[in-house]
Design an enzyme around this catalytic site. Structure first.
Site, PDB file in Angstrom:
ATOM      1  N   ASP A   1       7.317 -10.954 -12.367  1.00  0.00           N
ATOM      2  CA  ASP A   1       6.039 -10.646 -11.789  1.00  0.00           C
ATOM      3  C   ASP A   1       6.481 -10.759  -9.604  1.00  0.00           C
ATOM      4  OD1 ASP A   1       3.551  -9.603 -10.561  1.00  0.00           O
ATOM      5  OD2 ASP A   1       3.132 -11.319  -9.635  1.00  0.00           O
ATOM      6  N   SER A   2       5.998 -10.147  -9.041  1.00  0.00           N
ATOM      7  CA  SER A   2       6.617 -10.153  -7.969  1.00  0.00           C
ATOM      8  C   SER A   2       6.609 -11.459  -7.153  1.00  0.00           C
ATOM      9  CB  SER A   2       5.725  -9.628  -6.692  1.00  0.00           C
ATOM     10  OG  SER A   2       4.788  -9.147  -7.131  1.00  0.00           O
TER      11      SER A   2
ATOM     12  N   CYS B   1      -4.200  -5.444 -10.474  1.00  0.00           N
ATOM     13  CA  CYS B   1      -2.935  -6.044  -9.988  1.00  0.00           C
ATOM     14  C   CYS B   1      -3.500  -6.952 -10.622  1.00  0.00           C
ATOM     15  CB  CYS B   1      -3.195  -6.142  -8.151  1.00  0.00           C
ATOM     16  SG  CYS B   1      -2.030  -7.435  -7.963  1.00  0.00           S
ATOM     17  N   THR B   2      -2.324  -8.152 -10.804  1.00  0.00           N
ATOM     18  CA  THR B   2      -2.072  -9.579 -11.623  1.00  0.00           C
ATOM     19  C   THR B   2      -2.795 -10.526 -11.173  1.00  0.00           C
ATOM     20  OG1 THR B   2       0.215  -9.650 -11.455  1.00  0.00           O
ATOM     21  CG2 THR B   2      -0.937  -8.330 -13.712  1.00  0.00           C
ATOM     22  N   HIS B   3      -2.231 -10.229  -9.387  1.00  0.00           N
ATOM     23  CA  HIS B   3      -2.668 -11.305  -8.663  1.00  0.00           C
ATOM     24  C   HIS B   3      -4.447 -10.891  -8.391  1.00  0.00           C
ATOM     25  CE1 HIS B   3       1.434 -11.096  -7.160  1.00  0.00           C
ATOM     26  NE2 HIS B   3       1.266 -12.363  -6.319  1.00  0.00           N
TER      27      HIS B   3
ATOM     28  N   GLU C   1      -0.738 -15.999  -3.026  1.00  0.00           N
ATOM     29  CA  GLU C   1       0.156 -16.580  -2.359  1.00  0.00           C
ATOM     30  C   GLU C   1      -0.118 -17.534  -2.184  1.00  0.00           C
ATOM     31  OE1 GLU C   1       3.257 -15.705  -4.510  1.00  0.00           O
ATOM     32  OE2 GLU C   1       2.276 -14.304  -5.797  1.00  0.00           O
TER      33      GLU C   1
ATOM     34  N   TYR D   1       5.422  -6.709  -3.491  1.00  0.00           N
ATOM     35  CA  TYR D   1       5.977  -4.982  -4.115  1.00  0.00           C
ATOM     36  C   TYR D   1       5.267  -3.611  -3.987  1.00  0.00           C
ATOM     37  CZ  TYR D   1       9.436  -7.220  -8.002  1.00  0.00           C
ATOM     38  OH  TYR D   1       9.990  -7.711  -8.285  1.00  0.00           O
ATOM     39  N   GLY D   2       3.832  -4.433  -3.694  1.00  0.00           N
ATOM     40  CA  GLY D   2       3.205  -2.904  -3.149  1.00  0.00           C
ATOM     41  C   GLY D   2       3.276  -1.856  -2.634  1.00  0.00           C
TER      42      GLY D   2
ATOM     43  N   CYS E   1       3.131  -7.194 -14.106  1.00  0.00           N
ATOM     44  CA  CYS E   1       2.740  -6.940 -12.819  1.00  0.00           C
ATOM     45  C   CYS E   1       2.612  -5.185 -12.585  1.00  0.00           C
ATOM     46  CB  CYS E   1       3.944  -6.468 -11.691  1.00  0.00           C
ATOM     47  SG  CYS E   1       4.381  -6.482 -10.257  1.00  0.00           S
ATOM     48  N   ASN E   2       1.222  -4.444 -12.438  1.00  0.00           N
ATOM     49  CA  ASN E   2       1.365  -3.506 -13.231  1.00  0.00           C
ATOM     50  C   ASN E   2       2.554  -2.593 -11.507  1.00  0.00           C
ATOM     51  OD1 ASN E   2      -1.696  -5.287 -13.065  1.00  0.00           O
ATOM     52  ND2 ASN E   2      -1.703  -2.773 -13.679  1.00  0.00           N
ATOM     53  N   THR E   3       2.096  -2.598 -10.709  1.00  0.00           N
ATOM     54  CA  THR E   3       3.259  -2.328 -10.026  1.00  0.00           C
ATOM     55  C   THR E   3       4.807  -1.489  -9.879  1.00  0.00           C
ATOM     56  OG1 THR E   3       2.311  -3.110  -7.649  1.00  0.00           O
ATOM     57  CG2 THR E   3       4.030  -2.471  -6.847  1.00  0.00           C
TER      58      THR E   3
HETATM   59  N1  DGL Z   1       1.419  -8.430  -8.978  1.00  0.00           N
HETATM   60  C1  DGL Z   1       1.742  -7.457  -8.718  1.00  0.00           C
HETATM   61  C2  DGL Z   1       0.981  -6.345  -9.713  1.00  0.00           C
HETATM   62  O1  DGL Z   1       0.053  -6.382 -10.660  1.00  0.00           O
HETATM   63  C3  DGL Z   1       2.374  -7.358  -7.392  1.00  0.00           C
HETATM   64  C4  DGL Z   1       1.271  -7.407  -5.886  1.00  0.00           C
HETATM   65  C5  DGL Z   1       2.072  -7.218  -5.080  1.00  0.00           C
HETATM   66  O2  DGL Z   1       3.554  -7.435  -5.162  1.00  0.00           O
HETATM   67  O3  DGL Z   1       2.241  -6.163  -4.526  1.00  0.00           O
HETATM   68  O4  DGL Z   1       0.960  -5.217  -9.354  1.00  0.00           O
END
Ligand code: DGL
Length: 252
Positions: A8-9, A182-184, A150, A40-41, A71-73
């Protein structure tokens, strides 16, 4: 025993990791957190593809049998490229859970919280299009959510006002199901649920992703359940910060 590579990011992928460990508690895990390049967004697809390739090489080098793009992104930007470039490697990706939400809504409105990169990805747009006749999908970027997680801020007044700013517009439009894209975001779930109230359901696809990982391992003939649990943490950023966040986010 399977070696499961996850990336993931940042620490968001730990919301998938903890579901994987529940389902597959006797495997070897290697988690790569790309903190030096997080978030990453708002990054370009090309940038994320380069990072994804680098991390994939790293995880394969460490013996990964499967790679979970937690990570979805990164899934939106890079999983097709990864599958084309590494045809023998099984990859599992993330996708906002629009389908179960569309089946479950009573108001006919579902809300999706995700990053800008995920919301403009062709995979998401295609999935959303499939349900467009039946339900109204309203979206919002979880502005500042990744930064909260984070920094280990998972509750309290700052988390609450940040979450409210992005969630309220979806509630105001009548959404009775909120999809965490988003996994966060699952780490903010208690705050999200408190603000949304009891009539609103929150969907996190992580348990389904864990089940898909198991299915793919079985399809590829990788034995599971035969070893001893272990986890290695790697990051392009500060290892101490990752260990701190891992202690907060890897349980429950
Ligand atoms: N956790 C990530 C996701 O699922 C990325 C969040 C990010 O880095 O912007 O999209």
């Amino acid at each position: 025993m399977a070696t499961i590579g996850i990336f993931d990011s940042g620490s968001g992928g730990l919301s998938v990791y903890r579901e994987l460990v529940k389902l597959l508690p006797r495997e070897r895990y290697i988690y790569y957190s790309d903190n030096a390049h997080c978030p990453y967004g708002e990054k370009t697809a090309l940038y994320i593809q380069r990072r994804a390739r680098f991390i994939t090489e790293f995880l394969l080098d460490k013996g990964a049998d499967i790679i979970v793009v937690a990570c979805n992104t990164a899934t939106a930007a890079a999983i097709a490229t990864l599958r084309a470039e590494y045809p023998d490697v099984p990859f599992v990706g993330m996708e906002p859970a629009v389908k179960p939400a569309a089946l479950g809504t009573r108001t006919g409105v579902i809300g999706v919280l995700a990053t800008a990169g995920t919301l403009k990805g062709s995979k998401y747009l295609k999935t959303r299009g499939l349900y467009a006749d039946d339900v109204r999908v309203v979206e919002h970027v979880g502005q500042g959510f990744v930064e909260l997680v984070e920094n280990g801020i998972l509750d309290g007044p700052e988390a609450e006002s940040t979450v409210r700013a992005s969630l309220q517009p979806l509630l105001d439009q009548g959404a009775d199901i909120i999809v965490l894209g988003c996994t966060h975001y699952p780490f903010l779930r208690p705050v999200i649920e408190r603000i949304a109230g009891p009539g609103v359901q929150v969907i996190d696809p992580a348990p389904a992703v864990a089940r898909q990982t198991l299915r793919l391992l079985q399809q590829h003939g990788v034995p599971v359940g035969t070893g001893t649990f272990s986890v290695q943490l790697h990051t392009s950023g500060d290892p101490l910060a990752l260990e701190r966040i891992f202690a907060i986010c890897s349980n429950g």
